[in-house]
Design a protein around this motif. Structure first.
Motif, mmCIF file in Angstrom:
data_model
loop_
_atom_site.group_PDB
_atom_site.id
_atom_site.type_symbol
_atom_site.label_atom_id
_atom_site.label_comp_id
_atom_site.label_asym_id
_atom_site.label_seq_id
_atom_site.Cartn_x
_atom_site.Cartn_y
_atom_site.Cartn_z
ATOM 1 N N VAL A 165 43.908 -12.417 69.161
ATOM 2 C CA VAL A 165 43.862 -13.589 70.037
ATOM 3 C C VAL A 165 42.415 -13.843 70.439
ATOM 4 N N VAL A 166 42.014 -15.099 70.336
ATOM 5 C CA VAL A 166 40.680 -15.518 70.773
ATOM 6 C C VAL A 166 40.859 -16.605 71.821
ATOM 7 N N LEU A 167 40.150 -16.459 72.924
ATOM 8 C CA LEU A 167 40.266 -17.503 73.951
ATOM 9 C C LEU A 167 38.898 -17.898 74.500
ATOM 10 N N ASN A 168 38.867 -19.109 75.016
ATOM 11 C CA ASN A 168 37.691 -19.586 75.738
ATOM 12 C C ASN A 168 38.074 -19.733 77.198
ATOM 13 N N GLY A 169 37.135 -19.460 78.071
ATOM 14 C CA GLY A 169 37.456 -19.555 79.487
ATOM 15 C C GLY A 169 36.221 -19.599 80.359
ATOM 16 N N THR A 170 36.495 -19.535 81.657
ATOM 17 C CA THR A 170 35.417 -19.657 82.639
ATOM 18 C C THR A 170 35.452 -18.482 83.611
ATOM 19 N N TYR A 171 34.281 -17.930 83.835
ATOM 20 C CA TYR A 171 34.108 -16.786 84.744
ATOM 21 C C TYR A 171 34.164 -17.238 86.194
ATOM 22 N N LEU A 172 34.926 -16.481 86.985
ATOM 23 C CA LEU A 172 34.910 -16.725 88.426
ATOM 24 C C LEU A 172 34.888 -15.372 89.142
ATOM 25 N N GLU A 173 33.850 -15.168 89.939
ATOM 26 C CA GLU A 173 33.699 -13.887 90.633
ATOM 27 C C GLU A 173 34.567 -13.887 91.887
ATOM 28 N N ASN A 196 47.569 -17.697 84.389
ATOM 29 C CA ASN A 196 46.904 -17.967 83.112
ATOM 30 C C ASN A 196 45.427 -17.553 83.152
ATOM 31 N N CYS A 197 45.220 -16.316 83.561
ATOM 32 C CA CYS A 197 43.839 -15.812 83.633
ATOM 33 C C CYS A 197 43.817 -14.332 83.282
ATOM 34 N N LEU A 198 42.614 -13.838 83.015
ATOM 35 C CA LEU A 198 42.398 -12.407 82.829
ATOM 36 C C LEU A 198 41.721 -11.881 84.080
ATOM 37 N N TYR A 199 42.068 -10.665 84.473
ATOM 38 C CA TYR A 199 41.332 -9.982 85.537
ATOM 39 C C TYR A 199 40.526 -8.856 84.911
ATOM 40 N N LEU A 200 39.297 -8.692 85.390
ATOM 41 C CA LEU A 200 38.414 -7.663 84.861
ATOM 42 C C LEU A 200 37.567 -7.118 86.004
ATOM 43 N N PHE A 201 37.002 -5.946 85.797
ATOM 44 C CA PHE A 201 36.042 -5.463 86.780
ATOM 45 C C PHE A 201 34.865 -4.821 86.074
ATOM 46 N N SER A 202 33.744 -4.822 86.779
ATOM 47 C CA SER A 202 32.496 -4.376 86.159
ATOM 48 C C SER A 202 31.528 -3.927 87.246
ATOM 49 N N THR A 203 30.525 -3.194 86.834
ATOM 50 C CA THR A 203 29.386 -2.969 87.725
ATOM 51 C C THR A 203 28.362 -4.068 87.452
ATOM 52 N N LEU A 204 27.415 -4.219 88.364
ATOM 53 C CA LEU A 204 26.382 -5.236 88.149
ATOM 54 C C LEU A 204 25.517 -4.831 86.954
ATOM 55 N N GLY A 205 25.318 -5.760 86.044
ATOM 56 C CA GLY A 205 24.518 -5.481 84.852
ATOM 57 C C GLY A 205 24.318 -6.785 84.108
ATOM 58 N N LYS A 206 23.937 -6.622 82.847
ATOM 59 C CA LYS A 206 23.554 -7.792 82.052
ATOM 60 C C LYS A 206 24.666 -8.854 81.966
ATOM 61 N N LYS A 207 25.896 -8.416 81.656
ATOM 62 C CA LYS A 207 26.946 -9.432 81.435
ATOM 63 C C LYS A 207 27.234 -10.227 82.712
ATOM 64 N N PHE A 209 36.630 -14.577 74.659
ATOM 65 C CA PHE A 209 37.239 -13.251 74.776
ATOM 66 C C PHE A 209 38.140 -13.031 73.578
ATOM 67 N N GLN A 210 38.158 -11.810 73.075
ATOM 68 C CA GLN A 210 39.012 -11.501 71.919
ATOM 69 C C GLN A 210 39.746 -10.191 72.175
ATOM 70 N N VAL A 216 38.805 -14.548 84.422
ATOM 71 C CA VAL A 216 38.461 -15.543 83.414
ATOM 72 C C VAL A 216 39.631 -16.513 83.348
ATOM 73 N N ASP A 217 39.397 -17.736 83.784
ATOM 74 C CA ASP A 217 40.429 -18.776 83.691
ATOM 75 C C ASP A 217 40.491 -19.272 82.254
ATOM 76 N N ILE A 218 41.685 -19.184 81.669
ATOM 77 C CA ILE A 218 41.816 -19.497 80.244
ATOM 78 C C ILE A 218 41.908 -21.011 80.033
ATOM 79 N N ALA A 219 41.003 -21.536 79.219
ATOM 80 C CA ALA A 219 40.995 -22.973 78.923
ATOM 81 C C ALA A 219 41.719 -23.251 77.609
ATOM 82 N N SER A 220 41.538 -22.383 76.634
ATOM 83 C CA SER A 220 42.209 -22.567 75.339
ATOM 84 C C SER A 220 42.359 -21.202 74.668
#
Ligand SMILES: Cc1cc2nc3c(=O)[nH]c(=O)nc-3n(C[C@H](O)[C@H](O)[C@H](O)COP(=O)(O)OP(=O)(O)OC[C@H]3O[C@@H](n4cnc5c(N)ncnc54)[C@H](O)[C@@H]3O)c2cc1C
Length: 145
Positions: free
Chosen positions: A77-85, A40-51, A63-64, A132-136
């Motif tokens: 779909v709109v969700l709220n969640g928590t970032y975990l590196e 129940n999470c999203l996986y994403l990848f990024s370079t270091l930057g503002k976000k 997230f949408q 991003v762990d999905i809370a709702s």
């Protein structure tokens, strides 16, 4: 939309919009992602930057994602969640899992990432994997039969 329908959309979608915030200021970017229904999470990848800097300070995100056929036929779909590196060494196995999940989506960001590497060779631009762990989650659909 039911929770199951929201999950189905997230499984199909590759792109969404990640909203982060810091000190009362929201910031949204388009980004590729992969949904893991078991965790129940999203996986994403990024370079270091503002976000990334903002999420390290405030891990609460929104997230949408959507599928738009035409103006009167779409799902969102709109969700709220928590970032975990996903950091080494404690998340090494999950990071590998994330890398695998995202392998089909990396083209979206691969080229610009290489360009950045060329422009700012001194900058730390190794990819950062996070989840991003999905809370709702809610979904809205417009269907014109
Ligand atoms: C289809 C698509 C897929 C993408 N996939 C990914 C992905 O998988 N991973 C990933 O990390 N990034 C992806 N991106 C790029 C992403 O939207 C950001 O541009 C990028 O991640 C940099 O974000 P940052 O916060 O690190 O920017 P920084 O470089 O720190 O931002 C500096 C400034 O640039 C501006 N800026 C940054 N991004 C954008 C933008 N997209 N549009 C307009 N202004 C911007 C902001 O105003 C910001 O203040 C994708 C973009 C598109 C369009």
């Amino acid at each position: 939309m039911s929770q199951a329908e929201c999950c189905e959309l997230l499984k199909r979608a590759q792109l969404g919009r990640l909203a982060v915030s810091r000190q009362d200021q929201p910031y949204v970017v388009p980004i590729a992602f992969s949904f893991d229904p078991e965790r129940n999470c999203l996986y994403l990848f990024s370079t270091l930057g503002k976000k990334i800097e903002w999420m390290r300070e405030n891990p609460k995100v929104s997230f949408q994602a959507d599928e738009i056929a035409y103006r009167s036929n779409w799902s969102s779909v709109v969700l709220n969640g928590t970032y975990l590196e996903l950091r080494d060494p404690q998340h090494a196995t999950e990071k590998q899992h994330a890398r695998q999940c995202l392998s089909q989506h990396r083209q979206w960001w691969l080229l610009p990432m290489e360009e950045r590497r060329g422009e700012v060779p001194d900058l730390d631009i190794d990819p950062i994997f996070f989840r991003v762990d999905i809370a709702s989650m809610t979904g809205l659909r417009a269907v014109n039969d």
